[in-house]
Design an enzyme around this catalytic site. Structure first.
Site, PDB file in Angstrom:
ATOM      1  N   ASP A 169     -51.777  -2.566  62.257  1.00  0.00           N
ATOM      2  CA  ASP A 169     -50.189  -2.333  62.292  1.00  0.00           C
ATOM      3  C   ASP A 169     -49.890  -2.246  64.105  1.00  0.00           C
ATOM      4  O   ASP A 169     -49.043  -2.645  64.534  1.00  0.00           O
ATOM      5  CB  ASP A 169     -49.890  -1.143  61.786  1.00  0.00           C
ATOM      6  CG  ASP A 169     -49.555  -1.276  60.288  1.00  0.00           C
ATOM      7  OD1 ASP A 169     -48.819  -2.275  60.012  1.00  0.00           O
ATOM      8  OD2 ASP A 169     -49.898  -0.491  59.445  1.00  0.00           O
ATOM      9  N   LEU A 170     -50.966  -1.284  64.636  1.00  0.00           N
ATOM     10  CA  LEU A 170     -50.537  -0.850  65.888  1.00  0.00           C
ATOM     11  C   LEU A 170     -50.809  -2.290  66.888  1.00  0.00           C
ATOM     12  O   LEU A 170     -50.073  -2.570  67.732  1.00  0.00           O
ATOM     13  CB  LEU A 170     -51.354   0.235  66.265  1.00  0.00           C
ATOM     14  CG  LEU A 170     -51.337   1.541  65.776  1.00  0.00           C
ATOM     15  CD1 LEU A 170     -52.248   2.534  65.905  1.00  0.00           C
ATOM     16  CD2 LEU A 170     -49.967   1.994  66.195  1.00  0.00           C
TER      17      LEU A 170
END
Length: 388
Positions: A169-170
């Protein structure tokens, strides 16, 4: 607000983590980020906990600083009217719905371009917008497994482990923000916006680095092998008298210095060249840990520093955030939250400096950070702005 993106407007339709992280990065750089949330509920992460601080999810607090919040229902006329007014004023739209969802709401990329030809649209999915599995829902741990990262992480090949933060996600948020800024730069030349797409899958594969070419070029499949580097030795985590230290002996000159400092023979058969040391990994670790057993971690780190050998300790997060170096780098910021009062958040990782003045470098990094908003906190201000 201040920063390189001051004056740009970002409409953030995203929830969970990848998209909100991209929006937060753009907000850190000075953009006005308007987070559009579902009425009554808001971003899913507002309910993700424990832990909570009062009624606020610390998960939500981690990825929504420097934003405003307005709650709009895109299925009713008032919500659609306000949303379209936002799009008309926006430079960027962020969305991370499953492929096709925004189209069904009536906002295909064609429609968005009709509303604002200069709009840059960032769209993040789990596994891509097309291809045989383009419609799959994307959750970080699933993507870490599918994209190969878990096969490289763990104590050994039979112990696949996820990274301790939602790294897919990051990374998707970071790649996405980079794509947005690039598209805005191109817009300066063309006058037109465009669509930027990335995914959790693409972002993880994008950081395979040497493990990727290890397979695509050399035909070797990398496997998890714990806390020691697969191509450099010694490089990893080593036990000592009262804990662990990490060392990175990344060159032959460092190997010579390391050996001289600890009474080892750098030309010992099996250890003379880096490739030999990698092949003899367990034996090398055993030899070094036998030497380190007579030192405390503090003693080792002092000696390694004197030798010029890169080394460090393993800190927990309490220790990281108490570390003066972290504060000195702007990695903690204090903000005023509407319901929690003054709180401390992890800070943005970028700093900016003006080196053109007569007195040398002057830091210009944004310092006026805003706390993550409560749901619909800025409706009145945003509607007034849209009507102006």
């Amino acid at each position: 607000m201040s920063g390189p993106l001051t004056g740009y407007v970002v409409v953030d339709l995203t929830r969970a983590l990848a998209g909100p992280h991209a929006g937060m990065m753009l907000g850190d750089l000075g953009a006005r980020v308007v987070k559009v949330e579902q009425p009554g509920q808001g971003d899913d992460t507002r309910g993700w906990g424990p832990p909570f601080a009062g009624s606020e999810s610390t998960y939500f607090l981690s990825c929504n600083r420097n934003k405003q919040s307005i709650a709009l229902d895109l299925k009713d006329d008032d919500g659609r009217t306000a949303f379209e007014a936002l799009i008309a004023k926006a430079d960027v739209l962020l969305e991370n719905f499953r492929a096709g969802v925004l189209d069904r709401l009536g906002y295909s990329t064609v429609r968005l371009t009709e509303l604002n030809p200069r709009l840059v649209v960032l769209s993040i999915t789990g596994f891509g917008h097309d291809g045989p599995e383009g419609g799959r829902a994307g959750y970080d741990q699933i993507a870490q497994g599918e994209a190969g990262l878990m096969s490289l992480t763990g104590s050994g090949p039979e112990d696949p482990q996820r990274v301790g933060v939602p790294i897919g996600d990051l990374l998707a948020g970071m790649y996405g923000a980079f794509g947005v800024v690039s598209a805005l730069l191109e817009r300066e030349r063309t006058g037109r916006g465009q669509v930027v797409r990335t995914s959790l899958l693409a972002s993880i594969v994008g950081v395979h680095a040497f493990q990727g070419t290890r397979w695509t070029v050399a035909g070797e499949v990398g496997l998890a092998q714990g806390n020691h580097h697969p191509s450099i030795a010694p490089y990893g985590l080593f036990r000592c008298e009262d804990g662990h230290v990490q060392i990175a002996v990344g060159s032959e000159s460092l190997w010579q210095r390391f050996c001289a400092g600890f009474g080892l023979d750098p030309r010992e058969p099996g250890f003379a060249a880096n490739a030999d040391r990698v092949a003899a990994g367990p034996r090398l670790v055993e030899r070094i840990e036998a030497v380190f057993a007579g030192f405390s971690a503090d003693e080792l780190l002092e000696r390694l520093a004197d030798l010029g050998v890169p080394a460090g300790r393993v800190r927990n997060l309490r220790e990281v955030y108490a570390w003066p170096q972290a504060r000195a780098q702007g990695l903690l910021i204090d903000v005023e939250h509407e319901s929690l009062g003054r709180i401390t958040l992890p800070g943005p990782p970028l700093r900016f400096f003006d080196a053109t003045g007569p007195d040398g470098e002057v830091e210009t990094t944004r310092g006026d950070h805003a706390a993550p908003p409560v749901l619909n906190a800025d409706e009145e201000e945003i509607r007034t702005w849209l009507a102006g």
